[in-house]
Design a protein around this motif. Structure first.
Motif, PDB file in Angstrom:
ATOM      1  N   LEU A  80     -13.901   2.520   7.675  1.00  0.00           N
ATOM      2  CA  LEU A  80     -13.541   1.738   8.978  1.00  0.00           C
ATOM      3  C   LEU A  80     -12.271   2.065   9.584  1.00  0.00           C
ATOM      4  O   LEU A  80     -12.079   2.434  10.642  1.00  0.00           O
ATOM      5  CB  LEU A  80     -13.394   0.230   8.462  1.00  0.00           C
ATOM      6  CG  LEU A  80     -14.826  -0.397   8.266  1.00  0.00           C
ATOM      7  CD1 LEU A  80     -14.845  -1.849   7.659  1.00  0.00           C
ATOM      8  CD2 LEU A  80     -15.410  -0.305   9.606  1.00  0.00           C
ATOM      9  N   LEU A  81     -11.139   2.072   8.729  1.00  0.00           N
ATOM     10  CA  LEU A  81      -9.984   2.458   9.142  1.00  0.00           C
ATOM     11  C   LEU A  81      -9.903   3.790   9.850  1.00  0.00           C
ATOM     12  O   LEU A  81      -9.244   3.968  10.910  1.00  0.00           O
ATOM     13  CB  LEU A  81      -8.941   2.404   8.210  1.00  0.00           C
ATOM     14  CG  LEU A  81      -7.441   1.724   8.098  1.00  0.00           C
ATOM     15  CD1 LEU A  81      -7.844   0.383   8.863  1.00  0.00           C
ATOM     16  CD2 LEU A  81      -6.808   1.915   6.864  1.00  0.00           C
ATOM     17  N   ARG A 103       0.765  -1.143  -0.024  1.00  0.00           N
ATOM     18  CA  ARG A 103      -0.175   0.056  -0.136  1.00  0.00           C
ATOM     19  C   ARG A 103       1.129   1.284   0.006  1.00  0.00           C
ATOM     20  O   ARG A 103       0.725   1.918  -0.754  1.00  0.00           O
ATOM     21  CB  ARG A 103      -0.939   0.060   1.259  1.00  0.00           C
ATOM     22  CG  ARG A 103      -2.216   0.618   0.992  1.00  0.00           C
ATOM     23  CD  ARG A 103      -3.009   0.785   2.311  1.00  0.00           C
ATOM     24  NE  ARG A 103      -3.044  -0.602   2.867  1.00  0.00           N
ATOM     25  CZ  ARG A 103      -3.469  -0.900   4.141  1.00  0.00           C
ATOM     26  NH1 ARG A 103      -3.275   0.004   4.882  1.00  0.00           N
ATOM     27  NH2 ARG A 103      -3.697  -2.058   4.526  1.00  0.00           N
ATOM     28  N   ARG A 135     -13.395   0.207   3.514  1.00  0.00           N
ATOM     29  CA  ARG A 135     -12.448  -0.224   4.214  1.00  0.00           C
ATOM     30  C   ARG A 135     -11.764   0.937   4.776  1.00  0.00           C
ATOM     31  O   ARG A 135     -11.370   1.164   6.403  1.00  0.00           O
ATOM     32  CB  ARG A 135     -11.365  -0.976   3.521  1.00  0.00           C
ATOM     33  CG  ARG A 135     -11.732  -2.234   3.243  1.00  0.00           C
ATOM     34  CD  ARG A 135     -10.393  -2.840   2.627  1.00  0.00           C
ATOM     35  NE  ARG A 135      -9.169  -2.691   3.206  1.00  0.00           N
ATOM     36  CZ  ARG A 135      -8.131  -3.336   3.015  1.00  0.00           C
ATOM     37  NH1 ARG A 135      -8.099  -4.395   2.219  1.00  0.00           N
ATOM     38  NH2 ARG A 135      -7.009  -3.212   3.757  1.00  0.00           N
TER      39      ARG A 135
END
Lengths: 197, 873
Positions: free
Chosen positions: B245-246, B132, B242
């Motif tokens: 959420l992160l 990432r 995601r």
């Protein structure tokens, strides 16, 4: 049980339940533990006895996973992570060696250059293997796992079977098939590349 | 090749391998049914199998991976200097921090100076994170925009992963602002340059999310660079979910950064929602205002107030020092700072257009228009000549959300968060068990008084009691910069205390000491330890704080020991322990009637008993009296103010007085997780949902492992337009995953699910809660859901069961109100509500926001009751 053991056990569970973030959190924990053990061995045993990768992973598992709460899937996932770490480590190492040789810069990886391993007969191009393995994982994750555990993680067929919750016979057969596929990919012989991706 | 094709091949391969080699060809010819590609594929694999020999049978020297691991790891920065990574030779270290070290280096191929950032090994071994990072670094690198720090290269060498960036000379915008506010023209130019840079990243879907003066670099040659796409993430398709959420995790658990950057957060960031391009615009607007005035526009004295101001307050009149500043500047800034993202500039380009207009409208008086991103030379030289040319190299992008918790700190003085591990009873001596807990608590309490220090709450660190501790792991888990560990041991008539403070960034020991303290003088233990730590960390405490610290511990050793024991017991769950704790605290007061802390402890003890084991009408007045006495002795005791606030809100229903006390408590100790939590509860009841969420988030930040800090409460208990049952359910499910045995989470989830009309699951959760903690509250919840879901007979049975419970237990009056509300029996429900109000039950304060009572709201009696409570909304 240490707090990190509780943590690792919990994260393994989360990961099994489909939480990909759990994997992100697990990697460094497992890595740190593997490193700690490896360092301890290396400082203790300066010469002679070498630390086997498979033994290292087994020890880390015993230290990190809460046995109270163990289900075989946890074991599978733990070993998968450890083997993946070893794979990355070896591949990075090979890549770095190769870059050093070429004076760096070139990011394109030429297959057959980065060689690892003492015995010339079993010399393997780790970078090419790594790439082939990634392709394999797209169609057959299980075979990829088995190769990671046995080849990069240094586990025996028996240990691999236990880690994956599969029979040893299955492991051996899968191993042979995966090996054949990889061998064909790496030797470039008669491969039907036309239908790749 | 697709998986189904591969399965076919795989099966045929199996079947062929089961046959003797001589029969394989014939078998395949038949089995492939004319699909020649398929047959060739299998045959080529069989052929490969035959030729493969010992291919990969042997692991790459079976010990090699282990050895590589052993060699990687902690690096001695001194040994790194002179080393070559790739073709970059490290020359000198520029800085170090939790995210790694930054070196000045020489690019041996091109001969130029660069900055090399070496990532810590635990990140380097993190393939998902690494990829990432790599992806994002590449995305940023691909931009090659003059206003964005350039990334040249990225590599890994024997476990050392590094990023190569341009080496900048100059200062950060923070350094510049500290000297003086900027002339409007210079500020607008800088802002234009940043807008320019942002519009190129936004176009690629990269949001910065942490725009602040520390992340803007002014180079010696007049350039402006945006640094540190630290929490930026690439927004695309499925990563969206995601990401939210992160971010939620970051908001609730990531310390330091939240506090440090709080002044520039957009309202949506404060609320933990998705932050898009307009969020960066908001931050940029804050920064522009600060450049002009020298002040952060929404900065208040506490983090909670700052967050509330971001959500609520309009920008005050900008007091610009310059007369020449165009009037439109104010309008532009205000448009950046709209609370609703949809009302802001929707892109950095739009903002740039308005900024350029500002300049051109006043251009007649300017001789030369500098290009955006390039400030005029004249301006540079007008800066103070003496400014220090700092060579700073930068870290880009660490998008590793959770791992990015640590910011730069190179000296111990920068430690701003700490976790005090429970002091270990080294010899497991039962006689001093309470002392271990007590000393831990005292040290936490005292450190909490240190300005700008975030100290984790006891309930969080208590989870680590009696566990083998690795301070680095704990520090990372709890995301603090330092961990204090210690142990106690009896040595004759003395107590041997040893403690050490570990820097989580690198595992270095910041301080370590041992003391021998006479048992008769244990009261001095905590102040000795705190003084030593404070001086080691370079923390300045005013003499006032020092005095407070000394006063907090009674001089009377016997009283102090009783106090510690008492506090230990009041925190236990059972009624018996709670009562024992109260008694011990009373003994402590008898020994030393000036022991203010003992009074505060007593107040807490009564509050803990109230509503659960003791009717509020008995417990709360006692809590009030004790808190009042504590404050008489020491008006600066935050704990006592907090209890007083709780009495005023939960018992007196005196909202204004309560809020004053909550604020006073938080002013005295911004680290008091209990006060934040209770204030959040109070705000929830007041229908001030947004502020309540902020308080719960802060409370969770200070007390990350305590389950009661969930923002599910304000999401469920809210005026109806503000309710978010989906979010509440999400939060609770997360919570349950990590705390499967927290009954209230199951209970509340049950109630949330009932509102979502998922009655089966709802009852299941409530029964789970009841199984874990056999409390009438959950029984009433089940009855409510049964009534609501059209099962009045079941509800009646539950009602009977609940009435039976009254014989042995203190059943809250409110429980019956819930049950009757579920049955739509308004008359009975309101009867019970009135009783609950008369007996001052604490949850009565939630009636105006409680979904369970929605159907009663039209009833004049209900309205009268609400009137009586003077909610004001």
């Amino acid at each position: 049980m240490t707090s990190s053991a509780a943590n690792v056990t919990r994260l393994l569970l989360d990961w099994r339940n489909g939480d990909q973030h759990a994997l992100d959190a697990l990697m460094p924990l497992v890595y740190d533990e593997l490193r700690t053990i490896a360092k301890r061995y290396m400082s203790r045993e300066r010469s002679g006895h070498t630390l086997q990768t498979g033994a290292l992973i087994n020890e880390a598992y015993l230290r990190l996973v809460d046995k109270q709460d163990v289900v075989w899937q946890n074991r599978t996932h733990f070993f998968a992570i450890a083997a993946r770490i070893m794979r990355n480590l070896l591949v990075d190492h090979a890549r770095a060696k190769q870059m050093a040789k070429r004076g760096g810069g070139a990011l394109q990886v030429s297959l057959n250059e980065a060689l690892v391993g003492g015995d010339p007969e079993v010399t393997v191009d780790l970078l090419a293997l790594d790439q082939a393995l990634s392709r394999l994982s797209e169609v057959d994750e299980r075979k990829c796992r088995i190769i990671e555990l046995r080849f990069f993680g240094g586990l025996s067929a028996e240990e691999t079977a236990e880690a994956l919750g599969l029979s040893e016979i299955t492991i051996k057969r899968e191993w042979l098939k995966a090996r054949a596929w990889l061998f064909r990919e790496l030797s470039g012989a008669e491969a039907v590349h036309g239908e790749e991706e | 090749m697709n998986p189904s094709r591969w399965q076919k091949i795989d099966r045929l391969l199996d079947a062929a391998m089961d046959r003797p080699p001589s029969e394989r060809a014939a078998f395949l010819l038949e089995a492939c049914e004319g699909d020649n590609d398929l047959r060739h594929e299998v045959e080529s694999l069989l052929d490969a199998h035959d030729r493969s020999g010992t291919f990969i049978e042997q692991s790459p020297s079976s010990s090699m991976a282990a050895e590589l691991l052993g060699e990687s790891g902690e690096r001695d920065p001194q040994r790194m200097i002179g080393r070559t990574l790739g073709h970059y030779q490290l020359r000198s270290m520029l800085g170090a921090g939790g995210m790694g070290e930054v070196y000045a280096a020489k690019d041996l191929n091109l001969g130029r100076e660069v900055a090399v950032k070496v990532l810590p090994p635990h990140l380097a071994a993190h393939p998902e994170a690494l990829s990432r990072f790599r992806r994002e670094a590449m995305a940023v690198a691909a931009l090659s925009h003059p206003n964005i720090l350039a990334i040249h290269d990225f590599g890994t060498e024997t476990g050392v992963t590094y990023a190569v960036m341009e080496l900048l000379k100059g200062e950060t915008l923070r350094d510049r602002i500290i000297r003086s506010p900027l002339p409007w023209r210079e500020a607008v130019d800088i802002c234009l340059a940043i807008a320019d840079g942002l519009s190129s990243t936004h176009a690629k879907g990269i949001i910065h999310r942490d725009i602040k003066p520390e992340n803007i670099f002014l180079t010696e040659s007049g350039g402006v660079k945006i640094l540190d796409f630290g929490i930026a993430r690439v927004v695309s398709g499925d990563s969206y979910q995601r990401e939210t959420l992160l971010n939620d995790q970051i908001q609730t658990t990531r310390p330091g950064t939240l506090m440090g950057t709080i002044g520039y957060m957009s309202p949506e960031q404060v609320r933990g929602e998705i932050a898009d391009a307009p969020s960066d615009i908001f931050s940029l607007g804050c920064m522009l205002a600060e450049m002009l005035t020298g002040k952060k526009p929404f900065l208040r004295s506490t983090a909670a107030e700052t967050m509330a101001a971001i959500l609520r307050d309009e920008l005050p009149e900008l007091s610009l020092t310059e007369k020449a500043a165009p009037a439109d500047l104010d309008r532009v800034i205000r448009k950046c700072l709209r609370k609703n993202p949809a009302e802001r500039y929707q892109s950095a380009e739009d903002l740039a257009i308005d900024l350029k207009d500002l300049i051109s409208n006043t251009a007649t008086i300017m001789h030369q228009l500098p290009q955006p991103g390039q400030r005029a030379e004249a301006r540079i030289s007008s800066r103070k000549p003496a400014w220090i040319v700092a060579i700073i190299a930068l870290v880009v992008a660490l998008s590793l959300a959770g791992l990015a918790a640590w910011r730069y700190f190179s000296t111990p003085a920068d430690i701003t968060s700490i976790a005090v591990m429970p002091f270990v009873n080294a010899d497991a001596d039962p006689e001093i068990e309470y002392l271990c807990d007590g000393v831990t608590e005292q040290v936490i309490g005292a450190l909490s008084q240190v300005p700008k220090m975030r100290v984790l709450a006891k309930s969080t660190v208590a989870r680590y009691k009696d566990k083998p501790l690795d301070p680095l792991t704990i520090g990372r888990e709890l995301r603090v910069m330092a961990v204090l560990m210690g142990n106690l041991r009896r040595a004759g008539n003395d107590m041997a205390v040893s403690a050490e403070l570990v820097n989580v960034a690198d595992g270095s020991l910041l301080w370590k000491d041992q003391y021998l303290i006479p048992l008769t003088d244990v009261a001095s233990t905590q102040s000795v330890i705190i003084r030593a730590i404070s001086s080691r960390l370079g923390l300045t405490s005013t003499s006032d704080q020092q005095q407070r610290l000394d006063r907090n511990s009674s001089r009377n050793s016997e009283s102090y020991q009783l106090y510690l024991k008492g506090v230990y017991f009041i925190q236990q769950e059972s009624e018996e322990d709670g009562m024992k704790g109260v008694k011990l605290l009373e003994d402590a007061i008898r020994q030393d009637p000036t022991n203010a802390m003992a009074y505060a402890g007593l107040a807490q003890g009564y509050f803990n008993l109230s509503n659960v084991y003791m009717p509020p009408a008995v417990a709360m007045p006692k809590a009030r009296a004790a808190a009042g006495k504590a404050l008489e002795l020491d008006s600066t005791l935050a704990d006592a103010h907090a209890i007083l606030a709780v009495v005023k809100s939960h018992y007196d229903y005196d909202w204004i007085a309560a809020e004053t006390s909550y604020r006073r408590a938080l002013e005295l100790n911004p680290n008091n997780a209990f006060a934040h939590n209770m204030y959040g509860y109070f705000l929830t009841a007041m229908g001030r949902t947004e502020e309540a969420i902020v308080e719960y988030r802060i409370s969770a930040e200070l007390d990350p492992l305590s389950p009661s800090t969930t923002v599910a409460w304000p999401y469920y208990f809210a005026p109806s337009p503000k309710r978010r049952f989906d979010k509440a359910a999400h939060e609770l499910r997360q919570l349950i995953r990590y705390n499967p045995d927290f009954p209230a989470a199951h209970g509340l989830l049950g109630l949330v699910l009932a509102e979502q009309k998922n009655y089966d699951e709802s009852v299941k959760e409530l029964r789970m809660a009841l199984k874990i903690a056999d409390s009438p509250w959950f029984l009433a919840g089940i009855g409510y859901v049964q009534g609501r879901s059209g099962k009045p007979d079941d509800a009646d049975q539950t009602l009977t069961a609940l009435k039976l419970r009254e014989k042995d237990d203190h059943v809250q009056t409110l429980s019956f109100a819930y049950l009757y509300a579920g049955l739509d029996d308004s008359a009975q429900a309101i009867d019970w509500l009135e009783k609950a109000f008369e007996s001052h039950e604490e949850e009565v304060i939630l009636i105006n926001v409680d979904p369970k009572f929605d159907r009663l709201r039209g009833d004049p009696r209900f309205q009268a009751l609400v009137q009586k409570m003077r909610f004001g909304f």
